[in-house]
Write a protein that holds these residues in place. Sequence first.
Motif, PDB file in Angstrom:
ATOM      1  N   ILE A 150       0.703  -1.381  -0.118  1.00 28.04           N
ATOM      2  CA  ILE A 150      -0.095  -0.031   0.054  1.00 28.04           C
ATOM      3  C   ILE A 150       0.807   1.475  -0.155  1.00 28.04           C
ATOM      4  O   ILE A 150       0.840   2.131  -0.876  1.00 28.04           O
ATOM      5  N   ALA A 151       1.803   1.264   0.974  1.00 29.44           N
ATOM      6  CA  ALA A 151       2.706   2.287   0.954  1.00 29.44           C
ATOM      7  C   ALA A 151       3.379   2.700  -0.352  1.00 29.44           C
ATOM      8  O   ALA A 151       3.809   3.553  -0.786  1.00 29.44           O
ATOM      9  N   VAL A 152       4.098   1.774  -1.113  1.00 27.08           N
ATOM     10  CA  VAL A 152       4.736   1.740  -2.120  1.00 27.08           C
ATOM     11  C   VAL A 152       3.782   2.054  -3.348  1.00 27.08           C
ATOM     12  O   VAL A 152       4.295   3.157  -4.157  1.00 27.08           O
ATOM     13  N   ALA A 153       2.692   1.747  -3.619  1.00 27.04           N
ATOM     14  CA  ALA A 153       1.603   2.001  -4.592  1.00 27.04           C
ATOM     15  C   ALA A 153       1.408   3.644  -4.068  1.00 27.04           C
ATOM     16  O   ALA A 153       1.029   4.329  -5.302  1.00 27.04           O
ATOM     17  N   LEU A 154       1.060   4.104  -2.982  1.00 30.10           N
ATOM     18  CA  LEU A 154       0.882   5.554  -2.843  1.00 30.10           C
ATOM     19  C   LEU A 154       2.051   6.237  -3.082  1.00 30.10           C
ATOM     20  O   LEU A 154       1.831   7.494  -3.662  1.00 30.10           O
ATOM     21  N   SER A 155       3.325   5.772  -2.902  1.00 29.29           N
ATOM     22  CA  SER A 155       4.532   6.639  -3.288  1.00 29.29           C
ATOM     23  C   SER A 155       4.458   6.731  -4.612  1.00 29.29           C
ATOM     24  O   SER A 155       4.793   7.947  -5.318  1.00 29.29           O
TER      25      SER A 155
ATOM     26  N   ILE B  70       6.829  10.161  -5.166  1.00 33.61           N
ATOM     27  CA  ILE B  70       7.502  10.670  -4.009  1.00 33.61           C
ATOM     28  C   ILE B  70       7.971   9.306  -3.585  1.00 33.61           C
ATOM     29  O   ILE B  70       7.298   8.404  -3.751  1.00 33.61           O
ATOM     30  N   GLY B  71       8.909   9.441  -2.801  1.00 30.55           N
ATOM     31  CA  GLY B  71       9.662   8.035  -2.077  1.00 30.55           C
ATOM     32  C   GLY B  71       8.767   7.852  -0.635  1.00 30.55           C
ATOM     33  O   GLY B  71       8.048   8.614  -0.173  1.00 30.55           O
ATOM     34  N   VAL B  72       8.809   6.833  -0.460  1.00 29.64           N
ATOM     35  CA  VAL B  72       7.952   6.267   0.825  1.00 29.64           C
ATOM     36  C   VAL B  72       8.252   7.197   1.880  1.00 29.64           C
ATOM     37  O   VAL B  72       7.221   7.468   2.723  1.00 29.64           O
ATOM     38  N   ASN B  73       9.397   7.416   2.274  1.00 32.68           N
ATOM     39  CA  ASN B  73       9.691   8.422   3.533  1.00 32.68           C
ATOM     40  C   ASN B  73       9.191   9.673   3.343  1.00 32.68           C
ATOM     41  O   ASN B  73       9.239  10.460   4.250  1.00 32.68           O
ATOM     42  N   GLU B  74       8.912  10.184   1.972  1.00 29.36           N
ATOM     43  CA  GLU B  74       8.228  11.426   2.033  1.00 29.36           C
ATOM     44  C   GLU B  74       6.749  11.267   2.048  1.00 29.36           C
ATOM     45  O   GLU B  74       6.098  12.453   2.168  1.00 29.36           O
ATOM     46  N   LEU B  75       5.969  10.233   2.007  1.00 25.76           N
ATOM     47  CA  LEU B  75       4.726  10.166   2.362  1.00 25.76           C
ATOM     48  C   LEU B  75       4.134  10.761   3.543  1.00 25.76           C
ATOM     49  O   LEU B  75       4.881  10.805   4.664  1.00 25.76           O
ATOM     50  N   PRO B  76       2.967  11.204   3.840  1.00 25.22           N
ATOM     51  CA  PRO B  76       2.426  11.445   4.874  1.00 25.22           C
ATOM     52  C   PRO B  76       2.139  10.475   5.853  1.00 25.22           C
ATOM     53  O   PRO B  76       1.055  10.126   6.080  1.00 25.22           O
ATOM     54  N   LEU B  77       3.132   9.527   6.096  1.00 34.45           N
ATOM     55  CA  LEU B  77       2.875   8.307   6.751  1.00 34.45           C
ATOM     56  C   LEU B  77       3.883   8.236   7.987  1.00 34.45           C
ATOM     57  O   LEU B  77       5.107   8.204   7.794  1.00 34.45           O
ATOM     58  N   SER B  78       3.580   7.764   9.136  1.00 40.07           N
ATOM     59  CA  SER B  78       4.590   7.502  10.462  1.00 40.07           C
ATOM     60  C   SER B  78       4.113   6.047  10.795  1.00 40.07           C
ATOM     61  O   SER B  78       2.718   5.598  10.899  1.00 40.07           O
ATOM     62  N   MET B  79       5.003   5.366  11.124  1.00 40.26           N
ATOM     63  CA  MET B  79       5.097   4.120  11.608  1.00 40.26           C
ATOM     64  C   MET B  79       5.247   4.149  13.284  1.00 40.26           C
ATOM     65  O   MET B  79       6.357   4.621  13.612  1.00 40.26           O
TER      66      MET B  79
ATOM     67  N   GLY C 215      12.551   7.048  10.413  1.00 43.48           N
ATOM     68  CA  GLY C 215      11.678   7.490  11.372  1.00 43.48           C
ATOM     69  C   GLY C 215      10.771   6.483  12.311  1.00 43.48           C
ATOM     70  O   GLY C 215       9.703   7.156  12.622  1.00 43.48           O
ATOM     71  N   ILE C 216      11.042   5.234  12.260  1.00 45.07           N
ATOM     72  CA  ILE C 216      10.054   4.485  12.999  1.00 45.07           C
ATOM     73  C   ILE C 216      10.022   4.752  14.309  1.00 45.07           C
ATOM     74  O   ILE C 216      11.084   4.967  14.933  1.00 45.07           O
ATOM     75  N   ARG C 217       9.056   4.677  15.066  1.00 41.84           N
ATOM     76  CA  ARG C 217       8.993   4.832  16.586  1.00 41.84           C
ATOM     77  C   ARG C 217       8.649   3.507  17.062  1.00 41.84           C
ATOM     78  O   ARG C 217       7.698   2.820  16.387  1.00 41.84           O
ATOM     79  N   LEU C 218       9.256   2.920  18.070  1.00 37.49           N
ATOM     80  CA  LEU C 218       9.265   1.386  18.678  1.00 37.49           C
ATOM     81  C   LEU C 218       9.332   1.535  20.091  1.00 37.49           C
ATOM     82  O   LEU C 218       9.798   2.171  20.843  1.00 37.49           O
ATOM     83  N   GLY C 219       8.366   0.563  20.415  1.00 38.87           N
ATOM     84  CA  GLY C 219       8.284   0.459  21.915  1.00 38.87           C
ATOM     85  C   GLY C 219       7.489  -0.969  22.012  1.00 38.87           C
ATOM     86  O   GLY C 219       7.357  -1.648  21.374  1.00 38.87           O
ATOM     87  N   PRO C 220       7.025  -1.270  23.471  1.00 39.85           N
ATOM     88  CA  PRO C 220       7.206  -0.037  24.755  1.00 39.85           C
ATOM     89  C   PRO C 220       8.670   0.044  25.035  1.00 39.85           C
ATOM     90  O   PRO C 220       8.812   1.103  25.599  1.00 39.85           O
ATOM     91  N   SER C 221       9.488  -1.003  24.748  1.00 42.24           N
ATOM     92  CA  SER C 221      10.844  -0.854  25.230  1.00 42.24           C
ATOM     93  C   SER C 221      11.522  -0.943  24.098  1.00 42.24           C
ATOM     94  O   SER C 221      11.164  -1.841  23.307  1.00 42.24           O
ATOM     95  N   LEU C 222      13.025  -0.776  24.131  1.00 45.29           N
ATOM     96  CA  LEU C 222      14.014  -1.408  23.063  1.00 45.29           C
ATOM     97  C   LEU C 222      14.408  -2.717  23.363  1.00 45.29           C
ATOM     98  O   LEU C 222      14.381  -3.034  24.465  1.00 45.29           O
ATOM     99  N   PRO C 223      14.730  -3.295  22.432  1.00 41.93           N
ATOM    100  CA  PRO C 223      15.116  -4.722  22.717  1.00 41.93           C
ATOM    101  C   PRO C 223      16.519  -4.824  23.605  1.00 41.93           C
ATOM    102  O   PRO C 223      17.444  -3.963  23.360  1.00 41.93           O
TER     103      PRO C 223
END
Length: 542
Positions: free
Chosen positions: A460-465, A470-479, A502-510
């Motif tokens: 889905i992200a690739v198709a929208l880009s 634009i590149g996937v990282n330029e999409l108005p998309l946050s993970m 720009g991925i946000r990962l939790g609840p804690s890092l590995p």
Amino acid sequence: MFCFQCEQTAKGEGCTKIGVCGKQPDVAALQDLLMHALKGLSLYAVEGRKVGVSDPKVNTFTCEATFSTLTNVDFDPERFVKLIDRCVELREALKEKVRAAGGKVDFAEGAATFRPDQSLHGLVKQGEAVGIKSDPDINSDILSLRETLVYGLKGVAAYADHAHILGQEDDAVYAFIHEGLAATLNRSLGLQEWVGLVLQCGAVNLRAMELLDAANTETYGHPVPTRVPLGAKKGKAILVSGHDLKDLEILLKQTEGKGIHVYTHGEMLPCHGYPELKKYPHFYGHYGTAWQNQAKEFAEFPGAILMTTNCIQKPRESYQDNIFTTGLVGWPGVSHIADKDFTPVIEKALALPGFQEESNGRQVMCGFGRNAVLGVADKVIEAVKSGAIRHFFLVAGCDGAKPGRNYYTEFVEKVPKDCVVLTLACGKFRFFDKDLVDIGGIPRLLDIGQCNDAYSAIQIAVALSKAFNIGVNELPLSMILSWYEQKAVAILLTLLHLGIKGIRLGPSLPAFITPNVLDVLVTNFNIKPITTPDEDLQAILG
């Protein structure tokens, strides 16, 4: 024992006495020994491919055995004894084939030559000698990357196993699993080589998820948006949890005409969107969540429960007589069905009271796979261009029992009304029943499916880009991702392989990520830990 492969590991450092998941030290040691044996088998598999030798039995066994060591899959020591013995048996047979083809067989590594002890106690001792911390001289960053690779390979093996069950496979996937496991025995590899292997694991996992996507959709059709009741039908009941679509199909066929309604639990919810599964009239609705109320839900469920894969903590004795496992899943004291004849499950369901009355609960929507979403791509694109949709958030990943996961509920609740939330995997059960209404007919909460349906999210992200040029990282998309076990590790490696930043990962890092390795991830991929919903939304949206 020492284990730090899951997010809930003790003190965020590692389980040393008993697993937070309930894994006992003997099982931990046997799992370590099985992985040790698989590394030895992999040495011969890698060499075999060089001389034209590839054994299908070795390929599938490697995936099954590796999968069995994932968090919460198999806690039965006797089954690990059989797997270890089988691994060495296959190793010796493959060794002779490689020798006959002129390949190298004189490996000095202990994993290539060890012989299993004949007693359970002896096997446990052997396992304790080859665990994660068995080499006190290994560089901590090398250990971190080595274990990151191992956990990624466990996720790849899980998806490859599911795909193989439905007839989809690719020798390139098997080859890399063997290459990666064999590489963990190579003490000469440097940091950059390990980073390369870790990212290559992400690339191979993308292929494994593609195979599983093809397996599911070619067998059961592409998911379609479907309303799923959260209430119950009066009558006998079976609850199916895990991930395995084929086991569900077999059960649906075997329960036809028996007056039993079949419900999903956890990551089986997306099954309601597949045309070839939803056609069964007794396949009714979804019961419960995935983690936070799991013990209570299972204790109160008035029918039989079938576990098809992991994502459940060890069952409590008070209700384990009502639980049956299939496939690789196993716990001491829980009945296991290996031949797919679910008669014991059906008989247990008929003996139990079932639901005494009908309850008309709420409904949720599922079935927004890539075909469904891209089928209305023109509306989505126009909504973005007009400003009706400001941003997309992929809030996805694993659920778990440790405090801190309410972040994801609060985050979704606070997402502005001009934004869309995409979700997948069991982490969605923190918010899957929220009424977020829609934007011009486009639901604001789109359930893409199981964890492996990250493949759909990527498409889905690739198709929208491409649509926006634009590149996937330029999409108005946050993970905004949550992780728990090793399939999530594999998916994260896939996203890194694709260059997602720009991925946000939790609840804690590995716990297995050292500060130096984390610095590499931050520098190259801008990966960051979650903070608070308000702070993260402000940082993303401004």
